[in-house]
Design a protein around this motif. Structure first.
Motif, mmCIF file in Angstrom:
data_model
loop_
_atom_site.group_PDB
_atom_site.id
_atom_site.type_symbol
_atom_site.label_atom_id
_atom_site.label_comp_id
_atom_site.label_asym_id
_atom_site.label_seq_id
_atom_site.Cartn_x
_atom_site.Cartn_y
_atom_site.Cartn_z
ATOM 1 N N ILE A 261 32.033 56.009 30.769
ATOM 2 C CA ILE A 261 33.155 56.051 31.579
ATOM 3 C C ILE A 261 32.667 54.639 32.768
ATOM 4 C CG2 ILE A 261 34.702 57.052 32.704
ATOM 5 C CD1 ILE A 261 34.951 59.569 31.004
ATOM 6 N N LEU A 262 31.282 55.021 33.123
ATOM 7 C CA LEU A 262 31.010 54.454 34.111
ATOM 8 C C LEU A 262 30.608 53.074 33.773
ATOM 9 C CD1 LEU A 262 29.296 54.257 36.587
ATOM 10 C CD2 LEU A 262 27.472 54.711 36.104
ATOM 11 N N LEU A 263 30.049 53.036 32.775
ATOM 12 C CA LEU A 263 30.077 51.098 31.850
ATOM 13 C C LEU A 263 31.757 50.971 32.261
ATOM 14 C CD1 LEU A 263 28.485 48.976 30.972
ATOM 15 C CD2 LEU A 263 28.565 49.682 28.155
ATOM 16 N N VAL A 264 32.549 51.496 31.807
ATOM 17 C CA VAL A 264 33.737 50.632 31.708
ATOM 18 C C VAL A 264 34.343 50.754 32.987
ATOM 19 C CG1 VAL A 264 35.744 51.400 31.055
ATOM 20 C CG2 VAL A 264 34.496 51.964 28.873
ATOM 21 N N ALA A 265 34.059 51.412 33.889
ATOM 22 C CA ALA A 265 34.661 51.694 34.868
ATOM 23 C C ALA A 265 33.960 49.859 35.985
ATOM 24 C CB ALA A 265 34.361 52.300 35.898
ATOM 25 N N VAL A 266 32.857 50.081 35.896
ATOM 26 C CA VAL A 266 32.072 49.199 36.585
ATOM 27 C C VAL A 266 32.393 47.230 35.953
ATOM 28 C CG1 VAL A 266 29.979 48.009 36.887
ATOM 29 C CG2 VAL A 266 30.075 50.445 37.207
ATOM 30 N N THR A 267 32.525 47.292 34.140
ATOM 31 C CA THR A 267 33.345 46.504 33.429
ATOM 32 C C THR A 267 34.527 46.121 34.204
ATOM 33 O OG1 THR A 267 31.670 46.761 31.787
ATOM 34 C CG2 THR A 267 33.418 45.337 31.585
ATOM 35 N N THR A 268 35.669 46.861 34.937
ATOM 36 C CA THR A 268 36.614 46.571 34.619
ATOM 37 C C THR A 268 36.329 46.493 36.827
ATOM 38 O OG1 THR A 268 36.962 48.318 33.671
ATOM 39 C CG2 THR A 268 38.440 47.479 36.183
ATOM 40 N N LEU A 269 35.736 46.570 37.542
ATOM 41 C CA LEU A 269 35.371 46.190 38.803
ATOM 42 C C LEU A 269 34.477 44.280 38.195
ATOM 43 C CD1 LEU A 269 35.958 47.334 41.739
ATOM 44 C CD2 LEU A 269 32.761 47.194 41.629
ATOM 45 N N VAL A 270 34.225 44.218 38.136
ATOM 46 C CA VAL A 270 32.883 42.994 38.039
ATOM 47 C C VAL A 270 34.875 42.063 36.827
ATOM 48 C CG1 VAL A 270 31.637 41.618 36.990
ATOM 49 C CG2 VAL A 270 30.753 43.885 37.386
ATOM 50 N N LEU A 271 35.021 42.870 36.188
ATOM 51 C CA LEU A 271 35.862 41.400 35.768
ATOM 52 C C LEU A 271 37.557 41.570 37.666
ATOM 53 C CD1 LEU A 271 36.777 42.415 32.467
ATOM 54 C CD2 LEU A 271 35.446 40.812 33.193
ATOM 55 N N PHE A 272 37.593 42.518 37.379
ATOM 56 C CA PHE A 272 38.945 42.704 38.584
ATOM 57 C C PHE A 272 38.307 41.034 39.352
ATOM 58 C CE2 PHE A 272 40.619 43.800 42.181
ATOM 59 C CZ PHE A 272 41.854 43.354 42.596
ATOM 60 N N TYR A 273 37.113 41.369 39.939
ATOM 61 C CA TYR A 273 36.564 40.066 41.114
ATOM 62 C C TYR A 273 36.070 38.610 39.751
ATOM 63 C CZ TYR A 273 36.485 42.932 44.938
ATOM 64 O OH TYR A 273 36.261 43.834 45.887
ATOM 65 N N ALA A 274 35.495 38.865 38.747
ATOM 66 C CA ALA A 274 35.295 37.452 38.218
ATOM 67 C C ALA A 274 36.126 36.869 37.558
ATOM 68 C CB ALA A 274 34.237 37.676 37.391
ATOM 69 N N SER A 275 37.507 37.528 37.505
ATOM 70 C CA SER A 275 38.079 37.023 36.552
ATOM 71 C C SER A 275 39.756 36.365 37.621
ATOM 72 C CB SER A 275 39.753 37.768 36.016
ATOM 73 O OG SER A 275 40.172 38.381 37.542
ATOM 74 N N GLY A 276 39.450 36.561 38.892
ATOM 75 C CA GLY A 276 40.320 35.839 40.004
ATOM 76 C C GLY A 276 41.120 36.710 40.688
#
Length: 134
Positions: free
Chosen positions: A104-119
């Protein structure tokens, strides 16, 4: 229908009639509506981002410090189930699978990174800041 007027500097002035005044009011109302819509959208995304960061903090503490915050809701649910469904011995000895918290931590961190990286941050929160000064 009166024509547009040019003053001595050569700048354009629209005719001062009822239609022009109505158009300006409609334009102002559209700007206000768009600003309110952008503020609401910005607020929703800020709540999402705040919750995501809080989830990452809680999951990080579970993973790094070996706390058991994630298992608390499950223990509360098990406590309220009748003993015929869940044996009482499971109430005290309930432990999550070791891969649940890191997953779940991996999913949450990935979501945060994609939130910024995708613009999405710049588009949903940053644009509202540029459009209307809060």
């Amino acid at each position: 229908m009166p024509r547009s007027v040019r003053n001595s500097r050569g700048s354009f002035q629209p005719p001062s009639d009822q239609a022009t005044y109505r158009d300006l009011l409609l334009f102002e109302e559209r700007l206000k509506t768009n600003a309110a819509r952008l503020r609401r959208r910005k607020g929703r995304y800020q709540v999402f981002l705040t919750n995501l960061v809080l989830v990452i903090i809680v999951l990080s503490s579970d993973f790094v410090l070996n706390t058991s915050f994630l298992s608390l809701p499950f223990k509360l649910i098990l406590k309220h189930l009748p003993p015929t469904v869940v044996p009482p011995s499971l109430h005290e000895n309930f432990v999550l699978h070791p891969y649940v918290t890191p997953g779940i931590l991996l999913v949450a961190v990935t979501t945060l990174v994609l939130f910024y990286a995708s613009g999405l941050y710049a588009e949903k929160i940053g644009y509202a800041n540029r459009y209307v000064a809060s």
